[in-house]
Design an enzyme around this catalytic site. Structure first.
Site, mmCIF file in Angstrom:
data_model
loop_
_atom_site.group_PDB
_atom_site.id
_atom_site.type_symbol
_atom_site.label_atom_id
_atom_site.label_comp_id
_atom_site.label_asym_id
_atom_site.label_seq_id
_atom_site.Cartn_x
_atom_site.Cartn_y
_atom_site.Cartn_z
ATOM 1 N N TYR B 299 0.850 -1.202 0.000
ATOM 2 C CA TYR B 299 0.000 0.000 0.000
ATOM 3 C C TYR B 299 0.882 1.247 0.000
ATOM 4 C CZ TYR B 299 -4.284 2.586 1.342
ATOM 5 O OH TYR B 299 -5.372 3.424 1.394
ATOM 6 N N TYR B 350 -5.521 5.480 -7.129
ATOM 7 C CA TYR B 350 -5.740 5.293 -5.696
ATOM 8 C C TYR B 350 -7.212 4.956 -5.474
ATOM 9 C CZ TYR B 350 -6.397 6.732 -0.794
ATOM 10 O OH TYR B 350 -6.730 6.788 0.531
#
Ligand SMILES: [Zn+2]
Lengths: 142, 398
Positions: B299, B350
């Site tokens: 991430y 994102y």
């Protein structure tokens, strides 16, 4: 050059709220006294103030007057006001509060050349008026 | 001891909308995008949407923190007649990888058969990075917000600086993470940023919260991604090669819980991505070690957190992330552990961690754009964010 020194965010835009447990910190700040939440049973410090001591679960709190100095643990250098987006040099910092082991304060370093700020540096408290007559601790060169 | 649910469930379908730069997905609505992602995942799996009987969300079932997604609305939207499981991991993007474990919990306990996990994001109304100053902070955040640490990136910048102080970590390493990630996006039609990035361009980018510059921050994008989890038994009869949930963990320590609040944690947690306890559980549950992982989908909301996750998961020792990254270790094609082969959140899009799950599935099916040869194990992580943090090990059929 004062232009290169870190500033405060505009105090008339900074808001805080308090509750039964946190107001002791802010009441002392109005008297220009730096304190931190201390467990009255076991003596350990915690910040921000919360109703229970996480070590012994006591609800009893002391607000000792501390020396008003701190050590820089880490920091960021920011260049724009989060309110207006205008150019504004400010330095948010995480500080170890002297006299209150284990307690940290997230505050601002004011009046610093950002190139001179270092982790481990000693700084001292100053006081800054914000909305609704509250007073905010900030930190200046020691 | 081996996790008793190892390989008992599998991700069998993934669907996604195109990814849009922030605010450009309108006039599409967030429900329409989420619905398209769910229908896409069903088609990919070869099931009818009416077979879905479970929802396993993360981020408290919110859509990008500002919109709300609700199971009743999805059922009405898509004609799903009945659900037997609907739940969410708490807090924010930290749970993105862990949602697969929530889906597994539903399936192995017999509470659902086809479980969908979905995230949709449309940032036209308010931006995640700058929700600041509009309203007075609560009494606890009154100890944080006045400092002007306005968003997650500002908080992470303070962590990154401590790491730099303790271990000599440099911005060159952050630059390498951003450039390596960008290189993986160059050939991807789905990616929002596809121009190769030079080191000079990186160092010319404006500083947002020094030591972080604009290019250390992830993209702001709109879009939706969904995936479907079912039992490995059922997976065998479906359209795609199953991608097994080999290990999954969420949670974290009290120390890390302070990282998005009052920063009171000791160095070991402060200069980290908070994923060490998750890593320990995953390695313990699977018997695997970092060298068994073929591709790491970490991430990447802020580039230093990629470096700190490499340390948390043991791809290198604590404090050696700088040298490890600068050696080229995370490069696709040449490095020892290719990271974010899809371009990550720094360069592709994102969608709060979901693109990493999608890439993990594609890698293990053998259909990725930047395919890692013979990939068998993929590590997918959730955000180094408020608790819970999470991690997922996926296994492909060899
Ligand atoms: Zn106590």
């Amino acid at each position: 050059m004062s232009d290169n020194l870190s500033k405060m965010l505009p105090g008339d835009r900074i808001k805080i709220t308090t509750d039964t447990c946190t107001v002791g910190f802010w009441d002392k700040a109005k008297e220009h006294k730096l304190t931190a939440c201390q467990c009255a049973s076991c003596g350990r410090f915690r910040m921000p103030p919360r109703p229970f001591c996480p070590d012994c679960q006591s609800k009893e709190i002391n607000w000792p007057e501390l020396p008003g100095t701190a050590t820089v643990y880490s920091f960021a250098v920011c260049h724009k006001s989060p309110f207006s987006g205008e150019e504004l040099l400010y330095i948010p910092a995480v500080l170890d509060i002297d006299g209150a082991p284990g307690a940290r304060l997230t505050s601002n370093l004011v009046g610093f050349d950002p190139d001179q700020v270092e982790i481990g540096m000693k700084v001292k408290v100053d006081w800054y008026s914000i909305t609704e007559d509250w007073v905010l601790p900030v930190f200046v060169p020691a | 001891m081996t996790w008793e649910h190892q390989d008992k469930t599998a991700i069998v379908g993934v669907g996604a909308t195109p990814y849009y730069p922030r605010g450009t997905s309108e006039p599409r609505t967030i429900y329409e995008m989420a619905g398209d992602a769910i229908l896409g995942a069903c088609e990919d799996a070869g099931i009818n949407v009416k077979q879905i009987d479970g929802f396993a969300y993360y981020s408290g079932a919110t859509a990008g923190y500002t919109d709300k997604m609700d199971t009743a609305d999805f059922m009405e939207l898509l004609g799903i007649p009945e659900v037997t499981f609907t739940a969410s991991l708490t807090s924010g993007g930290g749970g993105s990888a862990g949602a697969a474990g929530l889906a597994t919990a539903a399936i192995v306990s017999g509470q659902a058969t086809y479980v969908v996990t979905v995230m949709a994001l449309q940032q036209s109304k308010s931006r995640l990075g700058t929700v600041f100053g509009q309203i007075a902070p609560d009494p606890i955040n009154s100890f944080l917000q006045p400092s002007g640490l306005v968003g997650p990136g500002h908080l992470m910048s303070v962590l990154a600086r401590r790491h730099m102080h303790l271990y000599g970590t440099s911005r060159d390493a952050f630059a390498e993470i951003v450039m390596a990630t960008r290189e993986n996006a160059v050939n991807r039609p789905t990616a929002v940023r596809r121009n190769p990035l030079t080191k000079e361009e990186y160092f010319n980018a404006p500083m947002i919260a020094d030591p972080l510059c604009r290019l250390d921050f992830c993209l702001e994008t709109d879009g939706a991604v969904a995936f479907i989890t079912t039992s490995s038994e059922r997976a065998k009869d479906l359209k795609q090669k199953p991608v097994y949930i080999h290990g999954c963990a969420h949670g974290g320590t009290r120390d890390w819980g302070r990282a998005f609040a009052w920063m009171g944690m000791p160095d070991e947690a402060f200069a980290s991505a908070g994923n060490k306890p998750i890593a320990n559980r995953l390695w313990n549950d699977t018997g695997l070690s970092p060298k068994d992982i073929d591709v790491a989908l970490l991430y990447d909301h802020f580039s230093p957190m990629v470096l700190m996750q490499l340390e948390d998961y043991g791809f290198c020792e604590r404090g050696e992330g700088d040298a490890f990254v600068k050696s080229g270790a995370i490069r696709y094609g040449t490095g020892s552990i290719p990271v974010n082969t899809h371009g990550g959140q720094l360069s592709e899009a994102y969608i709060i961690g979901m693109t990493h799950v999608r890439e993990g599935v594609e890698q293990l099916r053998g259909t990725a754009v930047n395919q890692v040869d013979d990939a068998e194990f993929a590590l997918v992580t959730g955000g180094p964010a408020s608790l819970p943090v999470s991690g997922l090990i996926l296994r492909g059929d060899k």
